[in-house]
Structure formats: structure tokens, C-alpha cells
Design a protein around this motif. Structure first.
Motif, PDB file in Angstrom:
ATOM      1  N   ASN A   1     -18.089 -46.008  11.476  1.00 50.46           N
ATOM      2  CA  ASN A   1     -19.230 -45.669  10.608  1.00 50.46           C
ATOM      3  C   ASN A   1     -19.832 -44.082  10.906  1.00 50.46           C
ATOM      4  O   ASN A   1     -19.289 -43.696  11.689  1.00 50.46           O
ATOM      5  N   MET A   2     -20.826 -43.706  10.196  1.00 49.99           N
ATOM      6  CA  MET A   2     -21.234 -42.303  10.319  1.00 49.99           C
ATOM      7  C   MET A   2     -22.351 -42.252   9.434  1.00 49.99           C
ATOM      8  O   MET A   2     -22.642 -42.789   8.491  1.00 49.99           O
ATOM      9  N   PRO A   3     -23.216 -41.016   9.830  1.00 47.38           N
ATOM     10  CA  PRO A   3     -24.391 -40.825   9.259  1.00 47.38           C
ATOM     11  C   PRO A   3     -24.034 -40.084   7.756  1.00 47.38           C
ATOM     12  O   PRO A   3     -23.158 -39.405   7.614  1.00 47.38           O
ATOM     13  N   HIS A   4     -24.739 -40.557   6.661  1.00 46.34           N
ATOM     14  CA  HIS A   4     -24.574 -39.950   5.579  1.00 46.34           C
ATOM     15  C   HIS A   4     -23.153 -39.903   4.872  1.00 46.34           C
ATOM     16  O   HIS A   4     -22.887 -38.812   4.150  1.00 46.34           O
ATOM     17  N   PRO A   5     -22.713 -40.930   4.676  1.00 47.53           N
ATOM     18  CA  PRO A   5     -21.349 -40.892   3.961  1.00 47.53           C
ATOM     19  C   PRO A   5     -21.496 -40.709   2.556  1.00 47.53           C
ATOM     20  O   PRO A   5     -20.490 -40.399   1.955  1.00 47.53           O
ATOM     21  N   GLU A   6     -22.601 -40.853   1.797  1.00 46.92           N
ATOM     22  CA  GLU A   6     -23.136 -40.679   0.523  1.00 46.92           C
ATOM     23  C   GLU A   6     -22.662 -39.224   0.318  1.00 46.92           C
ATOM     24  O   GLU A   6     -22.523 -38.993  -1.089  1.00 46.92           O
ATOM     25  N   THR A   7     -22.863 -38.242   1.177  1.00 45.09           N
ATOM     26  CA  THR A   7     -22.521 -36.845   0.935  1.00 45.09           C
ATOM     27  C   THR A   7     -20.878 -36.650   0.685  1.00 45.09           C
ATOM     28  O   THR A   7     -20.715 -35.648   0.037  1.00 45.09           O
ATOM     29  N   ILE A   8     -20.106 -37.513   1.070  1.00 43.06           N
ATOM     30  CA  ILE A   8     -18.869 -37.746   0.840  1.00 43.06           C
ATOM     31  C   ILE A   8     -17.909 -36.658   1.706  1.00 43.06           C
ATOM     32  O   ILE A   8     -16.841 -36.905   2.126  1.00 43.06           O
ATOM     33  N   LYS A   9     -18.527 -35.699   2.312  1.00 43.13           N
ATOM     34  CA  LYS A   9     -18.015 -34.542   3.453  1.00 43.13           C
ATOM     35  C   LYS A   9     -17.165 -35.310   4.510  1.00 43.13           C
ATOM     36  O   LYS A   9     -16.248 -34.970   4.681  1.00 43.13           O
ATOM     37  N   PRO A  10     -17.998 -36.331   5.120  1.00 40.95           N
ATOM     38  CA  PRO A  10     -17.494 -36.739   6.276  1.00 40.95           C
ATOM     39  C   PRO A  10     -16.112 -37.559   5.985  1.00 40.95           C
ATOM     40  O   PRO A  10     -15.220 -37.484   6.868  1.00 40.95           O
ATOM     41  N   LEU A  11     -16.162 -38.488   4.827  1.00 39.25           N
ATOM     42  CA  LEU A  11     -15.054 -39.044   4.344  1.00 39.25           C
ATOM     43  C   LEU A  11     -13.765 -38.241   4.180  1.00 39.25           C
ATOM     44  O   LEU A  11     -12.586 -38.602   4.452  1.00 39.25           O
ATOM     45  N   GLU A  12     -14.180 -36.947   3.278  1.00 40.31           N
ATOM     46  CA  GLU A  12     -13.178 -36.047   3.094  1.00 40.31           C
ATOM     47  C   GLU A  12     -12.425 -35.330   4.496  1.00 40.31           C
ATOM     48  O   GLU A  12     -11.430 -35.255   4.650  1.00 40.31           O
ATOM     49  N   THR A  13     -13.355 -35.084   5.430  1.00 36.80           N
ATOM     50  CA  THR A  13     -12.897 -34.255   6.712  1.00 36.80           C
ATOM     51  C   THR A  13     -12.118 -35.468   7.587  1.00 36.80           C
ATOM     52  O   THR A  13     -10.987 -35.340   7.944  1.00 36.80           O
ATOM     53  N   ILE A  14     -12.389 -36.710   7.621  1.00 38.58           N
ATOM     54  CA  ILE A  14     -11.542 -37.644   8.404  1.00 38.58           C
ATOM     55  C   ILE A  14     -10.102 -37.905   7.310  1.00 38.58           C
ATOM     56  O   ILE A  14      -9.248 -37.909   8.193  1.00 38.58           O
ATOM     57  N   SER A  15     -10.390 -37.772   6.405  1.00 37.86           N
ATOM     58  CA  SER A  15      -9.094 -37.814   5.456  1.00 37.86           C
ATOM     59  C   SER A  15      -8.218 -36.935   5.446  1.00 37.86           C
ATOM     60  O   SER A  15      -6.937 -37.114   5.830  1.00 37.86           O
ATOM     61  N   GLU A  16      -8.585 -35.838   5.713  1.00 34.49           N
ATOM     62  CA  GLU A  16      -7.761 -34.441   5.773  1.00 34.49           C
ATOM     63  C   GLU A  16      -7.394 -34.112   7.180  1.00 34.49           C
ATOM     64  O   GLU A  16      -6.232 -33.695   7.296  1.00 34.49           O
ATOM     65  N   GLN A  17      -8.285 -34.612   8.101  1.00 28.75           N
ATOM     66  CA  GLN A  17      -7.937 -34.127   9.646  1.00 28.75           C
ATOM     67  C   GLN A  17      -7.631 -34.966  10.566  1.00 28.75           C
ATOM     68  O   GLN A  17      -7.330 -34.640  11.802  1.00 28.75           O
ATOM     69  N   VAL A  18      -8.051 -36.297  10.169  1.00 34.59           N
ATOM     70  CA  VAL A  18      -8.073 -37.429  11.200  1.00 34.59           C
ATOM     71  C   VAL A  18      -6.939 -38.267  10.837  1.00 34.59           C
ATOM     72  O   VAL A  18      -5.978 -38.667  11.673  1.00 34.59           O
ATOM     73  N   ILE A  19      -6.987 -38.873   9.677  1.00 34.30           N
ATOM     74  CA  ILE A  19      -6.007 -39.925   9.107  1.00 34.30           C
ATOM     75  C   ILE A  19      -4.353 -39.259   9.424  1.00 34.30           C
ATOM     76  O   ILE A  19      -3.706 -40.330  10.066  1.00 34.30           O
ATOM     77  N   PRO A  20      -4.100 -38.263   8.979  1.00 32.82           N
ATOM     78  CA  PRO A  20      -2.581 -37.531   9.085  1.00 32.82           C
ATOM     79  C   PRO A  20      -2.464 -37.297  10.565  1.00 32.82           C
ATOM     80  O   PRO A  20      -1.461 -37.812  10.895  1.00 32.82           O
ATOM     81  N   ALA A  21      -3.512 -37.054  11.456  1.00 33.74           N
ATOM     82  CA  ALA A  21      -3.132 -36.809  12.909  1.00 33.74           C
ATOM     83  C   ALA A  21      -2.815 -37.949  13.557  1.00 33.74           C
ATOM     84  O   ALA A  21      -2.162 -38.046  14.553  1.00 33.74           O
ATOM     85  N   VAL A  22      -3.393 -39.323  13.117  1.00 32.54           N
ATOM     86  CA  VAL A  22      -3.229 -40.540  14.004  1.00 32.54           C
ATOM     87  C   VAL A  22      -2.383 -41.263  13.205  1.00 32.54           C
ATOM     88  O   VAL A  22      -2.177 -42.434  13.908  1.00 32.54           O
TER      89      VAL A  22
END
Length: 291
Positions: free
Chosen positions: A267-288
Motif C-alpha cells: 500500500n502507499m500514500p496517495h495512489p490516486e495521483t498514479i505516480k507511485p504506481l508508475e514508479t513501482i511499475s517502471e523501477q521495482v516490478i522489472p527489478a524483482v
């Protein structure tokens, strides 16, 4: 390693539009699953806010999310056993699984939020009795998801004359059952005996989590269950406190995988801004993804 999203807050100007946008973004971004809490009051605390904050009913919300998405699995983290008759719960999950194309989890636990239970008139028995309810609910769900078993169920707390359930879920042999909680004597024993997944809390720390997994392994040996057949999941918070960067999230996932966790739900603060979802998609999911 799977990376998933928990959505525990709903304080948006446009609740329906925001939930749909978050869900579609997560679905397109490669999140494995999406989870909501099964509560009626907010939980309090700095991240989630006071009890008066918005809280949506879980299964109505999951049905709405299912219609807005195509790939992600869907579940509650986790349903309190006191909130729904177990047979009704089995029917709800069956319906969600059928209508979503086989994407439902059943997340379940013994319940703990006494304030909302008392406020809304739910029965809130002792801890011992709630765990008895939980075990009987797990037995009932298994029986209702066994298409060839339409017999009665006679328990201490629940009695069913029939366990007919049509249509059966699409997921085979049934939607995965996740039990939430870290209690060593009852919760983890029930995971070994009845469940397909366990959910632990990352905030407990690696040493505690490793110990809990060792306890689960012993329970599996005791009941003749293959420990490797159980999905080990963990709930964590992203972009809050010590977890401020994508690099720290990757490191957390690496450390969790090192002790046997296979699936991290953020979970994360303010997912409605979409930015944290994009960050995880671009920088975390591929790395793990290959962990």
C-alpha cells in the motif's frame, strides 16, 4: 516475485472514478493482484486516517474493480470471519471468480476490530470462539467448493443442511485461500491445514518473519502438507517512512525473497495521483520479477 497493490483508503473527491483509474493503471502496469480491506470504519493512524474517513464495502468494490480490469487477481486483505455467514462468503467468492474470469482469492482471518463490530451490531465473540468460527468457515468453504459434495455440514457454530454451490468457481481446484495473521499456534496451523497462502506483515522485521515461516514449515510437517505448496505473501508500505525510494523497495523485496517470501503487496500514500504506481511499475516490478 509478484508485486501487488493494496488499496486501503478511499478519501478521493471522485471515489468511483479514482478507484477505477487506480485499478486500470495497476492492471496495465503489471501488478499481479489488487486487494482491499474488509472493514466498515477506517483503522486510524497517520497513514490511513481516523475511523470517520471513507471506507467502502469490500466485495462490492472488488466487483467494480473486476469490471474495470482484465488481468489482476482480486481479494480482500482480509475478510473478518464474523462479517458474513461462511456459506454466503463461499458464494460471494465463487461469484467474483466466475465474473472476473477466474481471478478471485479468498482472504480470511479471525477479525479484530472490536469497535466497528460493536458499532454495527456484528457478533464479536471471544478470541477463542472467533478462531473456532474461522476453522469452521474454512471447512465449509472447502466443502462448498467440492462439486461432488452436497452433504450437510454440522459444526459447533454453523450448521448447513446442504452445501450446493452452482456455478462452481472457475479457478481450479478452487480460488486460492489466503489466511492473514501471524499467530503461531492457531493462525499458522490453519494455513498449513486449510490454506493456499499466508500473509505476514513486513513491519515485523526479517528475523520475526523468518521465524514465522519456520513455524509454518513445522505445522506443514505435522499435518503432512508440502510447505512449498503454500504461497508466502507479505504486506508492506511503499513511499512512507524508511521506504522512500524505488531502490529501497527493491532492496526490501530482495531481503524478503531471501527468507522465502514470494509475493509482496504494497500500500502507499496517495495512489490516486498514479505516480507511485508508475514508479513501482517502471523501477521495482522489472527489478524483482526474476527473484
Amino acid at each position: 516475485m509478484h508485486i501487488s497493490l493494496q488499496l486501503p483508503t478511499f478519501d478521493y473527491d471522485d471515489i468511483g472514478g479514482s478507484v477505477a483509474r487506480i485499478a486500470r493503471t495497476a492492471d496495465d502496469a503489471g501488478f499481479y493482484s489488487m486487494w482491499v480491506m474488509d472493514h466498515f470504519f477506517q483503522l486510524g493512524g497517520d497513514l490511513l486516517g481516523p475511523p470517520e474517513n471513507n471506507m467502502l464495502e469490500a466485495y462490492t468494490t472488488l466487483g467494480y474493480i473486476a469490471a474495470a480490469t482484465e488481468r489482476m487477481k482480486l481479494g480482500t486483505l482480509v475478510t473478518g470471519v464474523i462479517y458474513r455467514n461462511p456459506a454466503m462468503l463461499a458464494k460471494i467468492i465463487s461469484t467474483l471468480d466466475v465474473l472476473s474470469g477466474g481471478r478471485a482469492y479468498l482472504g480470511i482471518g479471525a477479525a479484530w476490530y472490536e469497535r466497528e463490530a460493536n458499532a454495527l451490531g456484528f457478533t464479536y465473540p471471544s478470541t477463542k470462539e472467533r478462531f473456532e468460527w474461522l476453522e469452521e468457515a474454512l471447512q465449509i468453504v472447502h466443502q462448498m467448493w467440492d462439486e461432488g459434495n452436497n452433504g450437510p455440514y454440522e459444526g459447533k457454530h454453523f450448521q448447513l443442511k446442504e452445501t450446493m454451490n452452482h456455478p462452481q468457481p472457475i479457478s481450479q481446484p478452487h480460488p486460492p485461500i489466503m489466511i492473514g495473521g501471524m499467530g503461531e499456534q492457531k493462525t499458522l496451523r490453519m494455513v498449513a491445514q486449510y490454506a493456499d497462502a499466508t500473509n505476514l506483515f513486513a513491519r515485523a522485521g526479517l528475523d520475526v518473519l523468518k521465524h514465522k515461516l519456520d513455524v509454518l514449515r513445522q505445522h506443514c510437517e505435522d499435518v503432512g502438507r508440502n510447505y512449498d505448496d503454500i504461497e508466502k505473501t507479505c504486506l508492506a508500505t511503499a513511499f512512507d517512512g524508511d521506504l522512500q525510494t524505488p531502490e529501497s523497495l527493491v532492496k526490501l523485496c530482495q531481503d524478503l525473497r531471501g527468507i522465502g517470501i514470494e509475493h509482496v503487496i504494497f500500500n502507499m500514500p496517495h495512489p490516486e495521483t498514479i505516480k507511485p504506481l508508475e514508479t513501482i511499475s517502471e523501477q521495482v516490478i522489472p527489478a524483482v520479477s526474476d527473484l
